[in-house]
Design an enzyme around this catalytic site. Structure first.
Site, PDB file in Angstrom:
ATOM      1  N   CYS A  88       1.605  -9.605  -2.723  1.00 52.50           N
ATOM      2  CA  CYS A  88       2.233  -8.334  -3.106  1.00 52.50           C
ATOM      3  C   CYS A  88       1.440  -7.154  -2.540  1.00 52.50           C
ATOM      4  O   CYS A  88       0.248  -7.005  -2.840  1.00 52.50           O
ATOM      5  CB  CYS A  88       2.303  -8.232  -4.625  1.00 52.50           C
ATOM      6  N   CYS A 100      -0.214  -4.970  -5.231  1.00 50.85           N
ATOM      7  CA  CYS A 100      -1.395  -5.613  -5.805  1.00 50.85           C
ATOM      8  C   CYS A 100      -2.581  -5.449  -4.858  1.00 50.85           C
ATOM      9  O   CYS A 100      -3.706  -5.138  -5.287  1.00 50.85           O
ATOM     10  CB  CYS A 100      -1.133  -7.093  -6.057  1.00 50.85           C
TER      11      CYS A 100
END
Length: 366
Positions: A281, A284
């Site tokens: 991600c 993230c």
């Protein structure tokens, strides 16, 4: 680009490494506006690249703002895997330590950055880049998704036209270009290209051509290939090969059993801050440096910070359904605080993921 320099002032900077970036610096000088230039010094660049840095500084009368990797992280990587591990397990881990994390630190002080990306540089990853975009992978000054503008002024310019401009303006270029190098990165990962080869074939030549991004422009790949929340991840799914993130002794890695234990407790000896994440991600990845810094601050003790555990739980793949049902997961990353005297976790409500914002959240609910 003139508009960008006028709009963002000192909160915009040109990322400098290659020929296109020299062209951008030349154009910035022609505008007459003040500009900043930063570059990533990985510690493994060619001598000719360092010589170019010096020539550019003297030619334009600027000081390049160099960003260096964390010495401890480099030492840990080299001690564990040796100097050339990327030839065996791919370049992503080394690039993350030497390039991506230093870039995150540089961009956290900006509202916008200017790059030399061109569509024809890499048909597999850059063919659709826009001239202006919200950066899909990194966070800027205000923190959170959408806080950083990415300007690609030469996106629609062909390489031959860039070189016509450079020759016309008689500006410094990397001496390696005359030796057949077109796209230049770190010395161990760059080689000259042969006639008829595409310029990116000189980068990470031992890997699949579709993955030829170091992480600085990983969003080019993520838009097309990265799995969405819950569609890929651990245990053999689409994101399983992504290097793990939030790697620090201050961040506790929780298993499914570990986070279930946290959920079951009516009261806890100390609060726990837990990020639900997927290593593929981009958001993230963008908050990794802030979260690790926060963990290290909290682990450092002191009356204002001691007694809080910081942890991570990988919540994609087989853990997705559990995380959605029990941990309020809707998108990555999701940050939860498990207070010491309250059974249910409290979800962090903001997209600002800088250290100060996260720390204020923790202190407000302790």
């Amino acid at each position: 680009m003139d508009r960008a320099l006028a709009m963002f002032g000192s909160e915009i900077a040109i990322a400098f490494s290659g020929a296109e970036d020299v062209a951008l610096i030349e154009y910035a000088k022609l505008t007459g506006r003040a500009f900043r230039v930063f570059s990533l010094d990985t510690g493994r660049l060619n001598p000719e690249t360092y010589q170019l840095f010096d020539k550019v500084e003297k030619h334009y009368g600027v000081r390049i703002e160099y960003m260096f990797p964390d010495a401890g992280e480099v030492q840990e990587l080299v001690r564990a895997k040796g100097l050339f591990s990327f030839y065996e397990d791919g370049h992503q881990e080394c690039c993350r330590v030497r390039k991506v994390r230093p870039l995150r630190r540089a961009l956290r002080g900006l509202r916008a950055w200017i790059t030399g990306q061109r569509k024809d540089q890499s048909p597999g990853t850059r063919a659709s880049i826009p001239v202006v975009q919200v950066d899909p992978s990194f966070e800027g000054l205000d923190g959170g998704a959408g806080s950083l503008i990415k300007w690609n002024p030469v996106a629609n310019v062909e390489g031959k036209d860039v070189w016509t401009f450079l020759r016309t303006m008689d500006v410094p270029v990397n001496a390696l270009h005359a030796q057949g190098y077109v796209s230049i990165g770190c010395e161990p990962c760059t080689r000259p290209v042969l006639p008829g080869q595409h310029e990116r074939e000189g980068r990470w030549w031992w890997e699949d051509a579709k993955a030829k991004e170091c992480g600085l422009h990983k969003g080019n790949i993520d838009r097309e290939a990265a799995p969405k929340a819950g569609t890929g991840g651990a245990n053999g799914s689409a994101g399983a090969g992504a290097p793990d993130i939030f790697q620090s002794q201050a961040v506790v890695g929780l298993t499914r059993a570990g986070i279930e234990n946290l959920l079951r407790l009516e009261s806890r000896a100390e609060p726990w801050l837990v990020v639900l994440y997927a290593p593929w991600c981009p958001f993230c990845q963008a908050m990794e440096a802030s979260y690790v810094e926060l963990a290290e601050k909290l682990a450092g003790g002191g009356s204002s910070s001691s007694g809080v555990k910081v942890a991570k739980f990988r919540a994609d793949g087989d853990q997705k359904a559990f995380a959605q049902a029990e941990l309020q997961l809707q998108s990555f990353p999701t940050i939860l605080l498990f207070p010491s005297r309250t059974a249910r976790p409290i979800k962090y409500p903001s997209e600002k993921r800088d250290v100060d914002s996260l720390l204020a959240f923790v202190h407000s609910l302790r």
